[in-house]
Design a protein around this motif. Structure first.
Motif, PDB file in Angstrom:
ATOM      1  N   ALA A  26       2.483   3.823 -20.330  1.00 41.25           N
ATOM      2  CA  ALA A  26       1.564   3.138 -19.411  1.00 41.25           C
ATOM      3  C   ALA A  26       2.255   1.926 -18.791  1.00 41.25           C
ATOM      4  O   ALA A  26       2.142   1.679 -17.582  1.00 41.25           O
ATOM      5  CB  ALA A  26       0.302   2.702 -20.158  1.00 41.25           C
ATOM      6  N   PHE A  27       2.992   1.195 -19.615  1.00 40.30           N
ATOM      7  CA  PHE A  27       3.716   0.027 -19.107  1.00 40.30           C
ATOM      8  C   PHE A  27       4.693   0.439 -18.002  1.00 40.30           C
ATOM      9  O   PHE A  27       4.739  -0.162 -16.925  1.00 40.30           O
ATOM     10  CB  PHE A  27       4.452  -0.660 -20.276  1.00 40.30           C
ATOM     11  N   VAL A  28       5.454   1.507 -18.251  1.00 40.06           N
ATOM     12  CA  VAL A  28       6.450   1.964 -17.267  1.00 40.06           C
ATOM     13  C   VAL A  28       5.745   2.493 -16.004  1.00 40.06           C
ATOM     14  O   VAL A  28       6.120   2.151 -14.874  1.00 40.06           O
ATOM     15  CB  VAL A  28       7.368   3.055 -17.875  1.00 40.06           C
ATOM     16  N   ALA A  29       4.712   3.310 -16.201  1.00 43.20           N
ATOM     17  CA  ALA A  29       4.038   3.927 -15.041  1.00 43.20           C
ATOM     18  C   ALA A  29       3.383   2.868 -14.155  1.00 43.20           C
ATOM     19  O   ALA A  29       3.510   2.905 -12.925  1.00 43.20           O
ATOM     20  CB  ALA A  29       2.996   4.937 -15.524  1.00 43.20           C
ATOM     21  N   LEU A  30       2.704   1.894 -14.782  1.00 45.20           N
ATOM     22  CA  LEU A  30       1.991   0.895 -13.976  1.00 45.20           C
ATOM     23  C   LEU A  30       2.964  -0.032 -13.242  1.00 45.20           C
ATOM     24  O   LEU A  30       2.657  -0.525 -12.161  1.00 45.20           O
ATOM     25  CB  LEU A  30       1.035   0.086 -14.862  1.00 45.20           C
ATOM     26  N   ALA A  31       4.154  -0.216 -13.826  1.00 46.52           N
ATOM     27  CA  ALA A  31       5.150  -1.079 -13.173  1.00 46.52           C
ATOM     28  C   ALA A  31       5.660  -0.467 -11.873  1.00 46.52           C
ATOM     29  O   ALA A  31       6.243  -1.158 -11.042  1.00 46.52           O
ATOM     30  CB  ALA A  31       6.312  -1.331 -14.133  1.00 46.52           C
ATOM     31  N   GLN A  32       5.451   0.828 -11.674  1.00 49.61           N
ATOM     32  CA  GLN A  32       5.970   1.488 -10.464  1.00 49.61           C
ATOM     33  C   GLN A  32       5.117   1.181  -9.238  1.00 49.61           C
ATOM     34  O   GLN A  32       5.509   1.473  -8.109  1.00 49.61           O
ATOM     35  CB  GLN A  32       6.027   3.026 -10.649  1.00 49.61           C
ATOM     36  N   ARG A  33       3.918   0.606  -9.455  1.00 51.13           N
ATOM     37  CA  ARG A  33       3.012   0.481  -8.312  1.00 51.13           C
ATOM     38  C   ARG A  33       3.499  -0.512  -7.267  1.00 51.13           C
ATOM     39  O   ARG A  33       3.204  -0.370  -6.093  1.00 51.13           O
ATOM     40  CB  ARG A  33       1.610   0.095  -8.798  1.00 51.13           C
ATOM     41  N   ILE A  34       4.234  -1.546  -7.704  1.00 49.31           N
ATOM     42  CA  ILE A  34       4.830  -2.431  -6.689  1.00 49.31           C
ATOM     43  C   ILE A  34       6.341  -2.339  -6.825  1.00 49.31           C
ATOM     44  O   ILE A  34       6.948  -2.918  -7.726  1.00 49.31           O
ATOM     45  CB  ILE A  34       4.334  -3.878  -6.839  1.00 49.31           C
ATOM     46  N   HIS A  35       6.928  -1.575  -5.928  1.00 56.69           N
ATOM     47  CA  HIS A  35       8.377  -1.365  -5.943  1.00 56.69           C
ATOM     48  C   HIS A  35       9.057  -2.678  -5.544  1.00 56.69           C
ATOM     49  O   HIS A  35       8.586  -3.372  -4.635  1.00 56.69           O
ATOM     50  CB  HIS A  35       8.717  -0.260  -4.937  1.00 56.69           C
ATOM     51  N   PRO A  36      10.176  -3.031  -6.214  1.00 56.79           N
ATOM     52  CA  PRO A  36      10.824  -4.307  -5.874  1.00 56.79           C
ATOM     53  C   PRO A  36      11.273  -4.401  -4.415  1.00 56.79           C
ATOM     54  O   PRO A  36      11.393  -5.506  -3.869  1.00 56.79           O
ATOM     55  CB  PRO A  36      12.029  -4.376  -6.824  1.00 56.79           C
ATOM     56  N   ASP A  37      11.472  -3.267  -3.748  1.00 59.52           N
ATOM     57  CA  ASP A  37      11.952  -3.311  -2.348  1.00 59.52           C
ATOM     58  C   ASP A  37      10.861  -3.677  -1.341  1.00 59.52           C
ATOM     59  O   ASP A  37      11.158  -3.861  -0.158  1.00 59.52           O
ATOM     60  CB  ASP A  37      12.541  -1.948  -1.947  1.00 59.52           C
ATOM     61  N   VAL A  38       9.592  -3.752  -1.770  1.00 60.91           N
ATOM     62  CA  VAL A  38       8.538  -4.057  -0.783  1.00 60.91           C
ATOM     63  C   VAL A  38       8.736  -5.443  -0.170  1.00 60.91           C
ATOM     64  O   VAL A  38       8.398  -5.662   0.986  1.00 60.91           O
ATOM     65  CB  VAL A  38       7.094  -3.970  -1.379  1.00 60.91           C
ATOM     66  N   MET A  73       0.844  -1.210   0.000  1.00 54.80           N
ATOM     67  CA  MET A  73       0.000   0.000   0.000  1.00 54.80           C
ATOM     68  C   MET A  73       0.880   1.261   0.000  1.00 54.80           C
ATOM     69  O   MET A  73       0.583   2.236  -0.700  1.00 54.80           O
ATOM     70  CB  MET A  73      -0.943  -0.021   1.211  1.00 54.80           C
ATOM     71  N   ALA A  74       1.982   1.237   0.769  1.00 56.14           N
ATOM     72  CA  ALA A  74       2.886   2.403   0.770  1.00 56.14           C
ATOM     73  C   ALA A  74       3.487   2.609  -0.623  1.00 56.14           C
ATOM     74  O   ALA A  74       3.635   3.739  -1.100  1.00 56.14           O
ATOM     75  CB  ALA A  74       3.992   2.211   1.806  1.00 56.14           C
ATOM     76  N   SER A  75       3.801   1.496  -1.294  1.00 56.95           N
ATOM     77  CA  SER A  75       4.358   1.587  -2.644  1.00 56.95           C
ATOM     78  C   SER A  75       3.300   2.107  -3.630  1.00 56.95           C
ATOM     79  O   SER A  75       3.579   2.957  -4.489  1.00 56.95           O
ATOM     80  CB  SER A  75       4.861   0.198  -3.072  1.00 56.95           C
ATOM     81  N   PHE A  76       2.080   1.612  -3.488  1.00 55.00           N
ATOM     82  CA  PHE A  76       0.956   2.052  -4.336  1.00 55.00           C
ATOM     83  C   PHE A  76       0.738   3.562  -4.176  1.00 55.00           C
ATOM     84  O   PHE A  76       0.582   4.295  -5.153  1.00 55.00           O
ATOM     85  CB  PHE A  76      -0.291   1.265  -3.894  1.00 55.00           C
ATOM     86  N   MET A  77       0.772   4.034  -2.922  1.00 56.58           N
ATOM     87  CA  MET A  77       0.560   5.468  -2.683  1.00 56.58           C
ATOM     88  C   MET A  77       1.764   6.289  -3.160  1.00 56.58           C
ATOM     89  O   MET A  77       1.590   7.402  -3.665  1.00 56.58           O
ATOM     90  CB  MET A  77       0.305   5.731  -1.193  1.00 56.58           C
ATOM     91  N   SER A  78       2.968   5.739  -2.995  1.00 56.97           N
ATOM     92  CA  SER A  78       4.163   6.457  -3.477  1.00 56.97           C
ATOM     93  C   SER A  78       4.090   6.620  -4.994  1.00 56.97           C
ATOM     94  O   SER A  78       4.383   7.692  -5.535  1.00 56.97           O
ATOM     95  CB  SER A  78       5.440   5.682  -3.132  1.00 56.97           C
ATOM     96  N   ALA A  79       3.711   5.528  -5.676  1.00 60.82           N
ATOM     97  CA  ALA A  79       3.577   5.609  -7.140  1.00 60.82           C
ATOM     98  C   ALA A  79       2.466   6.591  -7.497  1.00 60.82           C
ATOM     99  O   ALA A  79       2.556   7.316  -8.492  1.00 60.82           O
ATOM    100  CB  ALA A  79       3.267   4.222  -7.714  1.00 60.82           C
ATOM    101  N   GLY A  80       1.424   6.632  -6.643  1.00 60.12           N
ATOM    102  CA  GLY A  80       0.344   7.601  -6.859  1.00 60.12           C
ATOM    103  C   GLY A  80       0.878   9.023  -6.808  1.00 60.12           C
ATOM    104  O   GLY A  80       0.545   9.858  -7.655  1.00 60.12           O
ATOM    105  N   ILE A  81       1.728   9.306  -5.835  1.00 56.17           N
ATOM    106  CA  ILE A  81       2.297  10.661  -5.726  1.00 56.17           C
ATOM    107  C   ILE A  81       3.145  10.959  -6.969  1.00 56.17           C
ATOM    108  O   ILE A  81       3.010  12.017  -7.589  1.00 56.17           O
ATOM    109  CB  ILE A  81       3.170  10.799  -4.455  1.00 56.17           C
TER     110      ILE A  81
END
Ligand SMILES: [Fe+2]
Ligand SMILES: [Fe+2]
Length: 301
Positions: A232-244, A75-83
């Motif tokens: 879109a491919f690049v932007a959507l891939a940011q929603r789950i950061h590999p560090d989670v 969720m933190a990654s989802f919100m970070s990508a949202g920002i």
């Protein structure tokens, strides 16, 4: 015989902008979130069925505490990508305004209203990430450089298509969270406030996109389609950061591998993009040559 899907009927952009401005004028309950109430550690931060590892062998090995911890970081990654994506959208809307618009019409006033909404959303997501006890997950420097280059090539068409990519996919996930009593009240409230304003942004972007598409030449349309699909491919891939995964105490290599091959998560991605894909296809923004990018983004089978 192939049947051509009907193009959605364009609405008058001025009428739509005036309607959205009237709706935006109503006072929003912006201070409804109690930021001081501690966030409990034993309550889900999102719906477990939507997590990237749900249903995998690794998921079966995790205890409840670890699963909830994963939900906190996803969720933190989802919100970070949202920002990050909303900051990108603010830049693109500012560019669109500065280059091409009459500053006295309702459409430009609504575009500026949207910039103000997105600025507030970024603050809200940032406060939520802090309240959840997480750090921000930032896109890599390569992704940030890619955006800087691509943003010089976007036209109105791709700006509004990309706005929809972010808004419609997130909207579907957030509406579901709002209804789910298993999820943290703070997260549900953030999602509730967000979807209310995003519904207006979606109406604006859809109307502007259809209006612009009707005036766009074929070669320009092809270029903007391709640019939209890759972005879109690049932007959507940011929603789950590999560090989670390491943040949740998991083996990151195994977790990434299982998440990538997780059929359950792929169904979640496709479900989240159904409305978006249908609209963009009907609007002429997804052609046969772009389908592989949308497939890679997980939104097409
Ligand atoms: Fe937003
Ligand atoms: Fe938005």
């Amino acid at each position: 015989m192939t049947t051509r899907r009907p193009t959605p009927r364009p609405q008058d952009p001025d009428v739509m902008a005036r309607r959205l401005l009237r709706a935006s004028a109503a006072p929003a309950p912006r201070d409804a979130i109690d930021w001081d109430t501690p966030v409990p550690d034993d309550v889900w931060f999102c719906r477990p069925e939507r997590l990237s590892l749900f249903g995998t062998p690794l998921w079966e090995e995790m205890d409840q505490k670890q699963r909830i911890e994963l939900s906190r970081h996803e969720m933190a990654s989802f919100m970070s990508a949202g920002i990050w994506t909303e900051l990108c959208l603010i830049q693109l809307l500012a560019k669109y305004m500065a280059s091409s618009r009459n500053f006295s019409d309702s459409r430009s006033h609504y575009a500026l209203t949207e910039v103000a909404d997105e600025t507030r959303h970024c603050v809200m997501f940032g406060r939520a990430i802090r309240a959840m006890g997480c750090d921000t997950y930032s896109p890599s420097p390569t992704v940030q450089r890619l955006f800087a280059v691509a943003s010089t090539l976007y036209s109105e068409l791709s700006i509004f298509a990309l706005a929809l990519v972010i808004e419609e996919v997130n909207d579907r996930l957030q509406r579901e969270i709002v209804q789910d009593e298993r999820v943290q009240p703070l997260v549900r409230e953030v999602c509730r406030l967000h979807v209310t304003e995003e519904a207006r942004h979606v109406s604006f972007a859809r109307t502007e996109l259809l209006d612009t598409a009707a005036r766009t030449s074929r070669p320009r349309l092809l270029l903007q389609r391709e640019l939209t699909a890759v972005s879109a491919f690049v932007a959507l891939a940011q929603r789950i950061h590999p560090d989670v995964y390491s943040a949740a105490g998991l083996d990151p290599v195994r977790a990434r591998r299982e998440a990538r091959g997780n059929p359950h998560y792929r169904r979640t991605l496709r479900w989240s993009g159904e409305r978006l894909i249908s609209f963009l296809t009907q609007a002429g923004m997804i052609g046969p040559w772009q389908r592989h990018w949308w497939r890679r983004a997980g939104l097409l089978p």
